[in-house]
Structure formats: structure tokens, C-alpha cells
Scaffold this active site. Structure first.
Site, mmCIF file in Angstrom:
data_model
loop_
_atom_site.group_PDB
_atom_site.id
_atom_site.type_symbol
_atom_site.label_atom_id
_atom_site.label_comp_id
_atom_site.label_asym_id
_atom_site.label_seq_id
_atom_site.Cartn_x
_atom_site.Cartn_y
_atom_site.Cartn_z
ATOM 1 N N ARG A 1 -9.500 8.180 -0.867
ATOM 2 C CA ARG A 1 -10.334 8.462 0.350
ATOM 3 C C ARG A 1 -11.421 9.557 -0.318
ATOM 4 O O ARG A 1 -10.699 10.505 -1.052
ATOM 5 C CB ARG A 1 -9.637 9.153 1.371
ATOM 6 C CG ARG A 1 -9.467 7.807 2.098
ATOM 7 C CD ARG A 1 -8.922 8.721 3.494
ATOM 8 N NE ARG A 1 -8.612 6.922 4.620
ATOM 9 C CZ ARG A 1 -9.460 6.979 5.814
ATOM 10 N NH1 ARG A 1 -10.210 7.997 5.434
ATOM 11 N NH2 ARG A 1 -8.765 6.584 6.486
ATOM 12 N N HIS B 1 -5.491 3.750 -1.821
ATOM 13 C CA HIS B 1 -6.913 4.519 -1.384
ATOM 14 C C HIS B 1 -7.417 5.596 -1.456
ATOM 15 O O HIS B 1 -6.337 6.143 -1.534
ATOM 16 C CB HIS B 1 -6.541 4.204 0.653
ATOM 17 C CG HIS B 1 -8.159 3.948 0.936
ATOM 18 N ND1 HIS B 1 -8.399 4.240 2.248
ATOM 19 C CD2 HIS B 1 -8.998 4.749 0.366
ATOM 20 C CE1 HIS B 1 -10.136 4.252 3.456
ATOM 21 N NE2 HIS B 1 -10.604 4.347 1.373
ATOM 22 N N GLU C 1 -9.064 0.098 -3.399
ATOM 23 C CA GLU C 1 -9.509 0.462 -1.650
ATOM 24 C C GLU C 1 -9.892 2.114 -1.898
ATOM 25 O O GLU C 1 -10.014 2.719 -2.324
ATOM 26 C CB GLU C 1 -8.781 0.818 -0.518
ATOM 27 C CG GLU C 1 -7.628 -0.654 -0.295
ATOM 28 C CD GLU C 1 -7.633 -0.235 0.666
ATOM 29 O OE1 GLU C 1 -6.965 0.313 1.959
ATOM 30 O OE2 GLU C 1 -5.942 -1.228 1.715
ATOM 31 N N GLY D 1 1.003 -1.133 4.359
ATOM 32 C CA GLY D 1 2.017 -0.087 3.813
ATOM 33 C C GLY D 1 2.251 0.759 4.881
ATOM 34 O O GLY D 1 3.542 0.796 4.718
ATOM 35 N N ASP E 1 0.040 4.384 0.237
ATOM 36 C CA ASP E 1 -0.250 5.995 0.620
ATOM 37 C C ASP E 1 0.057 6.529 1.208
ATOM 38 O O ASP E 1 -0.225 7.295 0.956
ATOM 39 C CB ASP E 1 -1.896 5.494 1.131
ATOM 40 C CG ASP E 1 -3.074 5.158 0.882
ATOM 41 O OD1 ASP E 1 -3.533 4.400 -0.733
ATOM 42 O OD2 ASP E 1 -3.760 4.021 1.451
ATOM 43 N N HIS E 2 0.991 6.551 1.845
ATOM 44 C CA HIS E 2 2.281 7.134 2.960
ATOM 45 C C HIS E 2 2.438 7.101 2.693
ATOM 46 O O HIS E 2 3.764 8.644 2.264
ATOM 47 C CB HIS E 2 2.095 6.812 4.203
ATOM 48 C CG HIS E 2 0.844 5.595 5.551
ATOM 49 N ND1 HIS E 2 -0.038 7.237 5.142
ATOM 50 C CD2 HIS E 2 -0.085 4.728 5.024
ATOM 51 C CE1 HIS E 2 -1.865 6.993 5.108
ATOM 52 N NE2 HIS E 2 -1.086 5.051 5.886
ATOM 53 N N GLU F 1 -11.357 -9.155 3.241
ATOM 54 C CA GLU F 1 -9.499 -8.783 4.027
ATOM 55 C C GLU F 1 -10.903 -8.865 5.369
ATOM 56 O O GLU F 1 -11.007 -7.837 5.593
ATOM 57 C CB GLU F 1 -9.163 -7.137 3.050
ATOM 58 C CG GLU F 1 -7.312 -7.555 3.962
ATOM 59 C CD GLU F 1 -7.497 -6.385 2.791
ATOM 60 O OE1 GLU F 1 -7.227 -6.201 1.282
ATOM 61 O OE2 GLU F 1 -6.549 -5.638 3.501
ATOM 62 N N ARG G 1 3.905 19.154 1.891
ATOM 63 C CA ARG G 1 4.111 19.874 1.144
ATOM 64 C C ARG G 1 4.029 20.613 -0.505
ATOM 65 O O ARG G 1 3.761 21.985 -0.812
ATOM 66 C CB ARG G 1 6.018 19.484 0.738
ATOM 67 C CG ARG G 1 6.836 19.567 1.864
ATOM 68 C CD ARG G 1 6.505 21.343 2.868
ATOM 69 N NE ARG G 1 7.085 20.928 3.725
ATOM 70 C CZ ARG G 1 8.331 21.098 4.084
ATOM 71 N NH1 ARG G 1 9.201 21.713 2.872
ATOM 72 N NH2 ARG G 1 9.108 21.306 4.957
ATOM 73 N N HIS H 1 -3.797 -4.692 7.976
ATOM 74 C CA HIS H 1 -3.905 -3.512 8.543
ATOM 75 C C HIS H 1 -3.005 -3.319 9.334
ATOM 76 O O HIS H 1 -3.218 -4.474 10.699
ATOM 77 C CB HIS H 1 -5.008 -3.277 9.267
ATOM 78 C CG HIS H 1 -5.452 -1.881 9.493
ATOM 79 N ND1 HIS H 1 -4.645 -1.141 10.554
ATOM 80 C CD2 HIS H 1 -6.093 -0.202 8.486
ATOM 81 C CE1 HIS H 1 -4.851 0.588 10.700
ATOM 82 N NE2 HIS H 1 -5.778 0.957 9.190
ATOM 83 N N GLY H 2 -1.656 -2.574 9.531
ATOM 84 C CA GLY H 2 -1.184 -2.127 10.955
ATOM 85 C C GLY H 2 -0.110 -3.518 10.793
ATOM 86 O O GLY H 2 0.717 -3.118 12.062
ATOM 87 N N ARG I 1 -7.295 12.881 0.949
ATOM 88 C CA ARG I 1 -5.969 13.858 2.069
ATOM 89 C C ARG I 1 -4.480 13.303 2.137
ATOM 90 O O ARG I 1 -3.322 13.417 1.735
ATOM 91 C CB ARG I 1 -6.212 12.380 3.512
ATOM 92 C CG ARG I 1 -5.806 11.564 3.631
ATOM 93 C CD ARG I 1 -6.397 11.334 5.095
ATOM 94 N NE ARG I 1 -7.957 11.303 5.739
ATOM 95 C CZ ARG I 1 -8.278 11.206 6.451
ATOM 96 N NH1 ARG I 1 -7.534 9.600 7.438
ATOM 97 N NH2 ARG I 1 -9.562 10.704 7.204
ATOM 98 N N HIS I 2 -4.683 12.042 0.596
ATOM 99 C CA HIS I 2 -3.115 11.347 -0.037
ATOM 100 C C HIS I 2 -3.494 10.288 -1.070
ATOM 101 O O HIS I 2 -2.811 11.477 -1.987
ATOM 102 C CB HIS I 2 -2.704 9.778 0.938
ATOM 103 C CG HIS I 2 -3.683 8.586 1.925
ATOM 104 N ND1 HIS I 2 -4.079 8.396 0.703
ATOM 105 C CD2 HIS I 2 -4.151 8.323 3.102
ATOM 106 C CE1 HIS I 2 -5.264 6.933 1.997
ATOM 107 N NE2 HIS I 2 -4.708 7.544 3.022
ATOM 108 N N ASN J 1 0.969 -1.041 0.404
ATOM 109 C CA ASN J 1 -0.049 -0.110 -0.152
ATOM 110 C C ASN J 1 0.909 0.870 0.178
ATOM 111 O O ASN J 1 2.227 1.441 1.168
ATOM 112 C CB ASN J 1 -0.403 -0.163 0.969
ATOM 113 C CG ASN J 1 -1.650 1.300 1.426
ATOM 114 O OD1 ASN J 1 -1.425 2.470 0.691
ATOM 115 N ND2 ASN J 1 -2.895 0.884 1.159
ATOM 116 N N THR K 1 -6.991 6.600 10.390
ATOM 117 C CA THR K 1 -7.038 5.253 9.045
ATOM 118 C C THR K 1 -8.435 5.014 9.309
ATOM 119 O O THR K 1 -9.224 4.956 9.940
ATOM 120 C CB THR K 1 -5.889 4.645 9.097
ATOM 121 O OG1 THR K 1 -5.807 3.346 9.017
ATOM 122 C CG2 THR K 1 -6.116 4.381 11.012
ATOM 123 N N THR K 2 -8.251 3.626 9.116
ATOM 124 C CA THR K 2 -9.747 2.659 8.705
ATOM 125 C C THR K 2 -9.672 1.718 10.185
ATOM 126 O O THR K 2 -8.327 1.213 9.828
ATOM 127 C CB THR K 2 -9.604 1.712 7.286
ATOM 128 O OG1 THR K 2 -9.061 2.740 6.153
ATOM 129 C CG2 THR K 2 -11.029 1.868 7.351
#
Ligand code: PXP
Length: 249
Positions: free
Chosen positions: A50, A48, A75, A221, A14-15, A156, A23, A199-200, A54-55, A12, A105-106
Site C-alpha cells: 500500500r 499488497h 497487488e 488472506g 499482508d496481515h 479478480e 510492534r 476478499h473476505g 501499513r502492512h 495473502n 481494507t480494499t
């Protein structure tokens, strides 16, 4: 029971976009990260989009669809806007997730059982367009049965509660979460659903989940993108791959 097949790693990205957006410029580029992840052994890329962007942004999805050689797992929340975007791109897989604007986060799995009718209608065109539809849920028999009834091909399992319990030293709860996921992976498989998890997950928590024979894909991710600061994205992914393979052997 022997594992059902090779365990795939979906990375993932996203980040990478989170850091870029801090920035507002063009770097770091999530598509470059996705191509690097492919080279490092990712079997798929997850992103994902959203509602609040946001990402990942719309242009990232366009660019990922054009650039990737491995499948994109898109996602999204179950909204009309996202359905239109998914139907335009027809990614390999669509993972339906719950989404709250105020969450970091989700936070939990989708409440499928309560929204069965709406979700059945929502995913039908996605399936008809050839996307594999996955539903992000807690390890809960009611939700799994509902996901099966609405026609999802994949579930999932949300590994967040397990990972949080591990990180906070609540080991009895961690083990109970793990046991629930083990039982529910087998149950979902018995209904004919493909089982994914995520997740996580970190190097410390991935192996017990990777060892479930019915789990076919992990989506990871945040930890990998963080770890890439220290060892580079390719080596960070390679180490996750190694731990997954070790757990599977
Ligand atoms: N799977 C799903 C369905 C997710 O929503 C997320 C987070 O976007 C992940 C996996 C990856 O979680 P993490 O970034 O914590 O590894």
C-alpha cells in the site's frame, strides 16, 4: 459445465505484516509465513504494497521475490510509484486495486470504465514486462468489458459484498451477490478473460465461489491468518484447500 481446470489458492500474507508492524520489529516474518504457505499447498502468494506501507513494506517484496518458489501476485494501486516498483521486480502477476488511505481494507472494485484510457496506458508496460495483469472489480458487466478493452488478461471479482451479506445474515442479498458473480464469471470467460475471486472469504463462504467452473484462482488472506492463531498456518490453509477441492469435485 465442468470446471476449466484446477482451482489455485493464493495466500495473502499482508496481515502477518500487520501484526509485525504493531510492534515495529522483525516478527512475525511474512516471508516465513509465505514459505510455510507454499509447503501447505498454496499455489501462489499475494501481497499488497500500500501507499502508506501499513502492512507489507518494500523490503518484504524484495525478500518475497528472492525466496518464493511459487508465483507472487503483487497487488498495487495504479500509481507511478507502484508501477516503477512492479517493473523493477517483474512479478508473475500484478493485480490493480483501488486504494483509499482512510479505508480499513480494499472496499470495492476498481472503476475501470471511467478511467479506461489512463488504465490502458498504465498496464501496457506491465504486460510488456511479462506480468499477467489482473484487475480487481465488482461483478459488473460494464467494468468487465472495460477491463477486457484495456488489455487485462485476468479479472479478480470482489467477493466482499457476498461475504458481508453472509456474515450479517442478509441471505437474500448474499444469494443475489452470488448469482451476479456466477453470471459475470461466465461472461468474463466468454470474452477470453481468466477469472479470479477474493476478499473476505472464509470456510463458511468459500465453497459456492469455488464451485463456479470459470473461476481459476481464489486469493484469501485475513481469515487464514486469523485462523492460524488457533490451528497453525499450515493446517488452516490445508482446510481451505480441502473445502475448495470438495466444492470443485
Ligand atoms: N484479493 C484482493 C484483490 C485483495 O485486495 C484482497 C485484500 O487485500 C484479497 C484478495 C484478500 O482479502 P482477504 O484478506 O479479506 O481474504
Amino acid at each position: 459445465m465442468q470446471p476449466l481446470g484446477k482451482l489455485r489458492l493464493g495466500v495473502n500474507i499482508d496481515h502477518v505484516a500487520t501484526v509485525r508492524n504493531a510492534r515495529g520489529g522483525a516478527y512475525p516474518d511474512p516471508v516465513r509465513a509465505a514459505k510455510l504457505a507454499e509447503e501447505a499447498g498454496a499455489d501462489g502468494i499475494t501481497a499488497h504494497l500500500r501507499e502508506d506501507r501499513r502492512h507489507i513494506a518494500d523490503a518484504d517484496i524484495d525478500a518475497l521475490m528472492a525466496a518464493l518458489s511459487v508465483p507472487l501476485n503483487f497487488e498495487m494501486a495504479a500509481t507511478d510509484e507502484m508501477q516503477k516498483i512492479a517493473l523493477r521486480h517483474k512479478p508473475h502477476a500484478v493485480c490493480i486495486v483501488p486504494e483509499k488511505r482512510e479505508e480499513k481494507t480494499t472496499e470495492g472494485g476498481l472503476e475501470v470504465a471511467r478511467e479506461e484510457n489512463r488504465l490502458a496506458h498504465f498496464i501496457a508496460p506491465l504486460r510488456e514486462a511479462g506480468c499477467r495483469v489482473s484487475i480487481f472489480i465488482a461483478a459488473d458487466q460494464r467494468q468487465i468489458e472495460a477491463a477486457h478493452r484495456i488489455g487485462a488478461q485476468v479479472i479478480e471479482l470482489h467477493t466482499g459484498a457476498y461475504c458481508d451479506a453472509h456474515a450479517e445474515g442478509r441471505f437474500d442479498e448474499r444469494d443475489a451477490e452470488l448469482e451476479k458473480m456466477r453470471e459475470m464469471s461466465a461472461f468474463a470467460h466468454s470474452l477470453g478473460l481468466e477469472v479470479h475471486a477474493g476478499h473476505g472469504l472464509t470456510y463458511d463462504t468459500v465453497k459456492p465461489v469455488a464451485a463456479f467452473p470459470e473461476v481459476m484462482e481464489l486469493n484469501i488472506g485475513h481469515f487464514l491468518i486469523g485462523e492460524s492463531i488457533f490451528r497453525g498456518l499450515g493446517p488452516a490453509i490445508a482446510e481451505m484447500r480441502r473445502l475448495m477441492d470438495e466444492a470443485r469435485a
